[in-house]
Motif scaffolding. Structure first.
Motif, PDB file in Angstrom:
ATOM      1  N   UNK A  24       0.918  -1.243  -0.271  1.00 41.41           N
ATOM      2  CA  UNK A  24      -0.121  -0.038  -0.074  1.00 41.41           C
ATOM      3  C   UNK A  24       0.905   1.335   0.044  1.00 41.41           C
ATOM      4  N   UNK A  25       0.695   1.993  -1.097  1.00 45.78           N
ATOM      5  CA  UNK A  25       1.664   3.648  -1.135  1.00 45.78           C
ATOM      6  C   UNK A  25       0.726   4.473  -1.366  1.00 45.78           C
ATOM      7  N   UNK A  26       0.811   5.642  -0.274  1.00 43.27           N
ATOM      8  CA  UNK A  26       0.217   6.885  -0.373  1.00 43.27           C
ATOM      9  C   UNK A  26       0.432   7.547  -1.845  1.00 43.27           C
ATOM     10  N   UNK A  27      -0.568   8.399  -2.298  1.00 39.42           N
ATOM     11  CA  UNK A  27      -0.145   9.149  -3.711  1.00 39.42           C
ATOM     12  C   UNK A  27      -1.212   9.744  -4.333  1.00 39.42           C
ATOM     13  N   UNK A  28      -1.357  10.011  -5.506  1.00 45.75           N
ATOM     14  CA  UNK A  28      -2.387  10.667  -6.251  1.00 45.75           C
ATOM     15  C   UNK A  28      -2.295  10.238  -7.843  1.00 45.75           C
ATOM     16  N   UNK A  29      -3.420  10.654  -8.411  1.00 43.29           N
ATOM     17  CA  UNK A  29      -3.586  10.240  -9.875  1.00 43.29           C
ATOM     18  C   UNK A  29      -4.268  11.515 -10.350  1.00 43.29           C
ATOM     19  N   UNK A  30      -3.965  11.620 -11.614  1.00 40.19           N
ATOM     20  CA  UNK A  30      -4.551  12.803 -12.489  1.00 40.19           C
ATOM     21  C   UNK A  30      -5.226  11.977 -13.643  1.00 40.19           C
ATOM     22  N   UNK A  31      -6.445  12.469 -13.561  1.00 41.03           N
ATOM     23  CA  UNK A  31      -7.264  11.836 -14.738  1.00 41.03           C
ATOM     24  C   UNK A  31      -7.177  12.221 -16.052  1.00 41.03           C
ATOM     25  N   UNK A  32      -7.611  11.845 -17.152  1.00 41.62           N
ATOM     26  CA  UNK A  32      -7.272  12.264 -18.469  1.00 41.62           C
ATOM     27  C   UNK A  32      -8.144  13.728 -18.598  1.00 41.62           C
ATOM     28  N   UNK A  33      -9.026  13.841 -17.937  1.00 37.08           N
ATOM     29  CA  UNK A  33      -9.592  15.188 -18.101  1.00 37.08           C
ATOM     30  C   UNK A  33      -8.952  16.240 -16.993  1.00 37.08           C
ATOM     31  N   UNK A  51      10.784  -4.601  -4.831  1.00 38.59           N
ATOM     32  CA  UNK A  51      10.418  -3.463  -5.666  1.00 38.59           C
ATOM     33  C   UNK A  51       9.260  -3.696  -6.358  1.00 38.59           C
ATOM     34  N   UNK A  52       8.640  -2.528  -6.892  1.00 36.77           N
ATOM     35  CA  UNK A  52       7.434  -2.571  -7.605  1.00 36.77           C
ATOM     36  C   UNK A  52       7.733  -3.390  -8.884  1.00 36.77           C
ATOM     37  N   UNK A  53       6.748  -4.014  -9.379  1.00 39.13           N
ATOM     38  CA  UNK A  53       6.864  -4.899 -10.452  1.00 39.13           C
ATOM     39  C   UNK A  53       6.212  -3.668 -11.610  1.00 39.13           C
ATOM     40  N   UNK A  54       7.292  -3.044 -12.278  1.00 37.07           N
ATOM     41  CA  UNK A  54       6.748  -2.245 -13.326  1.00 37.07           C
ATOM     42  C   UNK A  54       6.225  -2.808 -14.515  1.00 37.07           C
ATOM     43  N   UNK A  55       6.439  -4.027 -14.808  1.00 39.79           N
ATOM     44  CA  UNK A  55       5.940  -4.656 -15.940  1.00 39.79           C
ATOM     45  C   UNK A  55       4.464  -4.652 -15.767  1.00 39.79           C
ATOM     46  N   UNK A  56       3.722  -4.853 -14.679  1.00 38.75           N
ATOM     47  CA  UNK A  56       2.425  -4.965 -14.253  1.00 38.75           C
ATOM     48  C   UNK A  56       1.762  -3.432 -14.198  1.00 38.75           C
ATOM     49  N   UNK A  57       2.451  -2.521 -13.667  1.00 40.87           N
ATOM     50  CA  UNK A  57       2.140  -1.246 -13.615  1.00 40.87           C
ATOM     51  C   UNK A  57       1.994  -0.495 -14.956  1.00 40.87           C
ATOM     52  N   UNK A  58       2.632  -1.087 -16.041  1.00 38.83           N
ATOM     53  CA  UNK A  58       2.373  -0.525 -17.196  1.00 38.83           C
ATOM     54  C   UNK A  58       1.207  -0.718 -17.769  1.00 38.83           C
ATOM     55  N   UNK A  59       0.378  -1.877 -17.589  1.00 38.94           N
ATOM     56  CA  UNK A  59      -0.870  -2.267 -17.692  1.00 38.94           C
ATOM     57  C   UNK A  59      -2.058  -1.706 -17.021  1.00 38.94           C
ATOM     58  N   UNK A  60      -1.870  -1.637 -15.725  1.00 43.18           N
ATOM     59  CA  UNK A  60      -3.078  -0.985 -14.808  1.00 43.18           C
ATOM     60  C   UNK A  60      -2.472  -0.939 -13.523  1.00 43.18           C
ATOM     61  N   UNK A  61      -3.341   0.003 -12.916  1.00 42.11           N
ATOM     62  CA  UNK A  61      -2.919   0.333 -11.283  1.00 42.11           C
ATOM     63  C   UNK A  61      -4.154   0.264 -10.647  1.00 42.11           C
ATOM     64  N   UNK A  78      -7.094   5.971 -18.971  1.00 41.25           N
ATOM     65  CA  UNK A  78      -7.974   6.648 -18.124  1.00 41.25           C
ATOM     66  C   UNK A  78      -7.198   7.876 -17.383  1.00 41.25           C
ATOM     67  N   UNK A  79      -5.976   7.688 -17.213  1.00 42.24           N
ATOM     68  CA  UNK A  79      -4.957   8.830 -16.455  1.00 42.24           C
ATOM     69  C   UNK A  79      -4.088   9.328 -17.197  1.00 42.24           C
ATOM     70  N   UNK A  80      -3.809  10.686 -16.887  1.00 44.99           N
ATOM     71  CA  UNK A  80      -2.526  11.082 -17.316  1.00 44.99           C
ATOM     72  C   UNK A  80      -1.250  10.827 -16.774  1.00 44.99           C
ATOM     73  N   UNK A  81      -1.425  10.685 -15.429  1.00 43.95           N
ATOM     74  CA  UNK A  81      -0.283  10.058 -14.670  1.00 43.95           C
ATOM     75  C   UNK A  81      -0.614   9.648 -13.341  1.00 43.95           C
ATOM     76  N   UNK A  82       0.164   8.732 -12.596  1.00 38.08           N
ATOM     77  CA  UNK A  82      -0.187   8.612 -11.218  1.00 38.08           C
ATOM     78  C   UNK A  82       1.171   8.580 -10.535  1.00 38.08           C
TER      79      UNK A  82
END
Length: 214
Positions: A24-33, A51-61, A78-82
């Motif tokens: 579980x990690x604190x953060x934020x996301x920015x929607x496409x809008x 370490x985070x499994x970036x291969x999976x984070x490329x697909x969804x979060x 869905x997102x600009x970034x997270x």
């Protein structure tokens, strides 16, 4: 006989699977809008490297909103970034169009300035002795199990002002970087000597941006 072979194959597969964990990690996301939402992310994590499994984070979060506790599964469209903090790391994942079809994928932001660097991961069938390939795990995020039958290697996308994204081959890193940084021979020399490697990609970006005063 066929049944015995099936059972044997199943046992071998079970031996070659490892349980991934969720951090579980604190953060934020920015929607496409453009809306920014504070949340907690479920980050798939490799137990062996922590370490985070970036291969999976490329697909969804997976994100759980702080205000409503509503759980979301977001893909790159869905997102600009997270953004999230993982141990001492501040990690930004951006959504960008990639490939001939310009399909969006999540990529990790490594450097921003005159030069922007993103990293992403690819997987291929590989043997442990294959040169340059990290014979790692290909996770299945849904059930937390992943197999060791896949080679995973890191590639990079780089962009200078008014230029298109350039693909940097992770398997031919030194040669690719030498071709890309023809405008900064001193940096190329450091890479050839091994002072900079794929593991220090952020330092490469910082050096280049400092060289250009940005």
């Amino acid at each position: 006989m066929k049944k015995s072979l099936y059972i044997l194959g199943l046992l071998l597969c079970l031996q070659q699977t490892v349980q991934a964990k969720i951090t579980s990690c604190k953060g934020y996301y920015i929607m496409a809008a453009g809306d920014s939402i504070s949340c907690t992310f479920d980050i798939p994590t490799d137990r062996s490297t922590n370490q985070p499994i970036y291969l999976e984070l490329q697909k969804r979060v997976i994100a759980i909103d702080n205000g409503t506790a509503k759980k979301h599964s977001f893909g790159p469209k869905h997102l600009k970034k997270f953004v999230f903090d993982f141990d001492s790391l501040h990690i930004e994942i951006h959504s960008i169009p990639f490939g001939k079809k310009a399909k969006k994928i999540f990529v990790k932001n490594e450097a921003t300035g005159f030069l922007t660097i993103y990293s992403y991961y690819s997987e291929t069938e590989a043997r442990p002795q294959d040169n340059g390939i990290n014979f790692g795990y290909s996770p299945s995020y849904g059930n937390g199990m992943y197999s060791v039958r896949t080679g995973i290697f890191q590639n990079f996308l780089m962009q200078k002002p008014n230029e298109q994204l350039a693909y940097i081959d992770g398997l031919n890193f030194k040669a690719s970087m030498a071709n890309y940084f023809v405008d900064y021979p001193e940096l190329v020399e450091k890479i050839k000597k091994g002072e900079y490697t794929k593991k220090t990609i952020r330092a490469i970006g910082e050096d280049y941006n400092q060289h250009h005063g940005k």
